[in-house]
Design a protein around this motif. Sequence first.
Motif, PDB file in Angstrom:
ATOM      1  N   SER A 111       0.821  -1.214   0.000  1.00  0.00           N
ATOM      2  CA  SER A 111       0.000   0.000   0.000  1.00  0.00           C
ATOM      3  C   SER A 111       0.856   1.266   0.000  1.00  0.00           C
ATOM      4  O   SER A 111       0.473   2.283  -0.577  1.00  0.00           O
ATOM      5  CB  SER A 111      -0.963   0.003   1.192  1.00  0.00           C
ATOM      6  N   ILE A 135      -1.250  -8.497 -12.141  1.00  0.00           N
ATOM      7  CA  ILE A 135      -2.397  -8.780 -11.272  1.00  0.00           C
ATOM      8  C   ILE A 135      -2.740  -7.580 -10.398  1.00  0.00           C
ATOM      9  O   ILE A 135      -3.908  -7.286 -10.151  1.00  0.00           O
ATOM     10  CB  ILE A 135      -2.153 -10.056 -10.427  1.00  0.00           C
ATOM     11  N   LEU A 136      -1.729  -6.835  -9.954  1.00  0.00           N
ATOM     12  CA  LEU A 136      -1.992  -5.638  -9.151  1.00  0.00           C
ATOM     13  C   LEU A 136      -2.376  -4.460 -10.038  1.00  0.00           C
ATOM     14  O   LEU A 136      -3.154  -3.598  -9.628  1.00  0.00           O
ATOM     15  CB  LEU A 136      -0.784  -5.300  -8.284  1.00  0.00           C
ATOM     16  N   VAL A 138      -4.231  -4.642 -12.671  1.00  0.00           N
ATOM     17  CA  VAL A 138      -5.670  -4.819 -12.924  1.00  0.00           C
ATOM     18  C   VAL A 138      -6.475  -4.306 -11.730  1.00  0.00           C
ATOM     19  O   VAL A 138      -7.491  -3.630 -11.894  1.00  0.00           O
ATOM     20  CB  VAL A 138      -5.979  -6.313 -13.221  1.00  0.00           C
ATOM     21  N   LYS A 139      -6.010  -4.598 -10.548  1.00  0.00           N
ATOM     22  CA  LYS A 139      -6.739  -4.204  -9.335  1.00  0.00           C
ATOM     23  C   LYS A 139      -6.731  -2.693  -9.101  1.00  0.00           C
ATOM     24  O   LYS A 139      -7.731  -2.130  -8.645  1.00  0.00           O
ATOM     25  CB  LYS A 139      -6.127  -4.917  -8.128  1.00  0.00           C
ATOM     26  N   PHE A 140      -5.615  -2.013  -9.434  1.00  0.00           N
ATOM     27  CA  PHE A 140      -5.469  -0.610  -9.061  1.00  0.00           C
ATOM     28  C   PHE A 140      -5.449   0.368 -10.234  1.00  0.00           C
ATOM     29  O   PHE A 140      -5.151   1.547 -10.046  1.00  0.00           O
ATOM     30  CB  PHE A 140      -4.207  -0.417  -8.215  1.00  0.00           C
ATOM     31  N   THR A 143      -7.204   3.769  -9.828  1.00  0.00           N
ATOM     32  CA  THR A 143      -6.517   4.702  -8.939  1.00  0.00           C
ATOM     33  C   THR A 143      -5.552   5.577  -9.730  1.00  0.00           C
ATOM     34  O   THR A 143      -5.458   6.782  -9.511  1.00  0.00           O
ATOM     35  CB  THR A 143      -5.736   3.917  -7.862  1.00  0.00           C
ATOM     36  N   THR A 154       0.482  -2.967 -18.853  1.00  0.00           N
ATOM     37  CA  THR A 154       0.851  -3.748 -17.678  1.00  0.00           C
ATOM     38  C   THR A 154       1.739  -4.891 -18.123  1.00  0.00           C
ATOM     39  O   THR A 154       1.773  -5.250 -19.298  1.00  0.00           O
ATOM     40  CB  THR A 154      -0.383  -4.248 -16.896  1.00  0.00           C
ATOM     41  N   SER A 163      -4.804 -13.789 -18.285  1.00  0.00           N
ATOM     42  CA  SER A 163      -4.166 -12.559 -17.770  1.00  0.00           C
ATOM     43  C   SER A 163      -4.300 -11.428 -18.783  1.00  0.00           C
ATOM     44  O   SER A 163      -4.551 -10.279 -18.418  1.00  0.00           O
ATOM     45  CB  SER A 163      -2.686 -12.795 -17.481  1.00  0.00           C
ATOM     46  N   ALA A 170     -10.026  -4.753 -17.785  1.00  0.00           N
ATOM     47  CA  ALA A 170      -9.808  -3.721 -16.770  1.00  0.00           C
ATOM     48  C   ALA A 170      -9.627  -2.338 -17.385  1.00  0.00           C
ATOM     49  O   ALA A 170      -9.790  -1.335 -16.705  1.00  0.00           O
ATOM     50  CB  ALA A 170      -8.586  -4.076 -15.921  1.00  0.00           C
TER      51      ALA A 170
END
Length: 184
Positions: A111, A135-136, A138-140, A143, A154, A163, A170
């Motif tokens: 974080s 993978i991160l 895609v998640k963030f 932001t 990515t 993937s 995303a």
Amino acid sequence: MVITSDQFYVIPSIREIRHLTHALTLHSDFILLSECHIGNLKNMVQMCHKAGKKVIVNMELVGGLSLDKIGIKLLKQFFNVDIVIGSSPSKINMGKSVGLTTIQLITLLDSKSLETSNKLLSESKADIVDIRPGILGVKFLDTFKMNHNGPFLTGGFIDDFESIKAAKRAGFNGVSTSNRALWK
């Protein structure tokens, strides 16, 4: 030919020179030279350009290259690199000032790195942002979209077609991968 927001790219990442010849036969417009040094970079760039490919290098991984203003100018003027990746906003801005297309590399670990990376992105004048690992990213991604309105890539652990599909869903504009089975 530049990475745009209206297309999705699968960019071959060349970690072993012996795979370059195969990558040059693919339909990808871009090649990421992940393992190179000042002794082989010029020849590799010439091969890519002859095949109609744009060359991306991570300037921090070019063996033997000093990352001062002269070294970055050499990437453009002597080695004829098209696009550079880097994690330092000041180096990215230097690359931009000499006419290179630039990619701000964001590496997420925790974080704290998420928070720091968002602050760094606001200092960068990069054309493109690359968030790793995939993978991160895609998640963030959302932001980072608050601080950059250009294309996003990515990479890192892009090891199967799912993937790639997840990155596309995303909202990424492309992925880089060294997995040759995914270069199609």
